[in-house]
Design a protein around this motif. Structure first.
Motif, PDB file in Angstrom:
ATOM      1  N   PRO A   1       5.498   2.233 -10.409  1.00  0.00           N
ATOM      2  CA  PRO A   1       5.701   1.942  -8.975  1.00  0.00           C
ATOM      3  C   PRO A   1       5.952   0.449  -8.767  1.00  0.00           C
ATOM      4  O   PRO A   1       5.076  -0.297  -8.365  1.00  0.00           O
ATOM      5  N   ARG A   2       7.144   0.003  -9.069  1.00  0.00           N
ATOM      6  CA  ARG A   2       7.483  -1.419  -8.948  1.00  0.00           C
ATOM      7  C   ARG A   2       7.683  -1.777  -7.479  1.00  0.00           C
ATOM      8  O   ARG A   2       7.947  -0.917  -6.651  1.00  0.00           O
ATOM      9  N   LYS A   3       7.557  -3.044  -7.188  1.00  0.00           N
ATOM     10  CA  LYS A   3       7.655  -3.500  -5.800  1.00  0.00           C
ATOM     11  C   LYS A   3       9.011  -3.148  -5.184  1.00  0.00           C
ATOM     12  O   LYS A   3       9.086  -2.635  -4.077  1.00  0.00           O
ATOM     13  N   ALA A   4      10.090  -3.391  -5.908  1.00  0.00           N
ATOM     14  CA  ALA A   4      11.434  -3.156  -5.370  1.00  0.00           C
ATOM     15  C   ALA A   4      11.811  -1.676  -5.347  1.00  0.00           C
ATOM     16  O   ALA A   4      12.427  -1.210  -4.390  1.00  0.00           O
ATOM     17  N   LYS A   5      11.473  -0.951  -6.396  1.00  0.00           N
ATOM     18  CA  LYS A   5      11.855   0.460  -6.511  1.00  0.00           C
ATOM     19  C   LYS A   5      10.832   1.201  -7.364  1.00  0.00           C
ATOM     20  O   LYS A   5      10.125   0.599  -8.160  1.00  0.00           O
TER      21      LYS A   5
ATOM     22  N   ALA B   1       0.822  -1.217   0.000  1.00  0.00           N
ATOM     23  CA  ALA B   1       0.000   0.000   0.000  1.00  0.00           C
ATOM     24  C   ALA B   1       0.856   1.268   0.000  1.00  0.00           C
ATOM     25  O   ALA B   1       0.492   2.263  -0.635  1.00  0.00           O
ATOM     26  N   ALA B   2       1.991   1.227   0.684  1.00  0.00           N
ATOM     27  CA  ALA B   2       2.874   2.404   0.722  1.00  0.00           C
ATOM     28  C   ALA B   2       3.385   2.728  -0.682  1.00  0.00           C
ATOM     29  O   ALA B   2       3.515   3.900  -1.048  1.00  0.00           O
ATOM     30  N   ARG B   3       3.658   1.706  -1.486  1.00  0.00           N
ATOM     31  CA  ARG B   3       4.133   1.932  -2.854  1.00  0.00           C
ATOM     32  C   ARG B   3       2.999   2.526  -3.699  1.00  0.00           C
ATOM     33  O   ARG B   3       3.238   3.397  -4.535  1.00  0.00           O
ATOM     34  N   ALA B   4       1.772   2.090  -3.463  1.00  0.00           N
ATOM     35  CA  ALA B   4       0.616   2.655  -4.172  1.00  0.00           C
ATOM     36  C   ALA B   4       0.468   4.138  -3.849  1.00  0.00           C
ATOM     37  O   ALA B   4       0.196   4.957  -4.735  1.00  0.00           O
TER      38      ALA B   4
END
Length: 140
Positions: A77-81, A24-27
């Motif tokens: 917004p990829r999971k890693a970066k 969620a933070a990446r979203a």
């Protein structure tokens, strides 16, 4: 026969895509970047392929005959970066990158672990520089 581009505009909404991004933070970071890129480019976000959010378009062509459309600036917004697709070789990019904060670069890619690692105001400058450089290099 010319190969069809894999990355092309999609009909899925950016809002729907960002709602599915994990964690969620990446979203949330994706939403912040969407707002920054929209404000700076003056363009509405469009999904390009399954995971790239692009702003504006340009037509490219190679001596080989391959050509197509691509976003002028984009991010994913990829999971890693977080990955920003920008024209980092423009004359104005290097001094801006020096002030950005913790990041990595690749050919046309800016990698950010998390937005708190960088100065968002400086990122806005970088996106503006890149968008302008693309407009000059590829006028429509």
């Amino acid at each position: 026969m010319a190969k069809e581009n894999k990355t092309k505009p999609e009909t899925k909404s950016v809002t729907a895509f960002l709602a599915e991004v994990e964690p969620a933070a990446r979203a949330q970071e994706g939403q912040v970047l969407a707002e920054v890129f929209t404000r700076v480019s003056g363009q509405e976000p469009v999904m390009w392929g399954p995971s790239i959010i692009g702003f504006g378009t340009y037509h490219y062509w190679y001596k080989s005959g391959h050509e197509g459309e691509a976003p002028r600036v984009a991010f994913s917004p990829r999971k890693a970066k977080l990955v920003c697709y920008l024209k980092l070789e423009s004359a104005g990019a290097a001094p801006i990158l020096a002030r950005l904060g913790k990041h990595g670069t690749g050919k046309g890619c800016l990698y950010i672990n998390k937005l708190s690692d960088i100065d968002l105001g400086v990122l806005e400058e970088l996106v503006a520089d890149s968008y302008q450089a693309m407009a000059e290099a590829y006028p429509n």
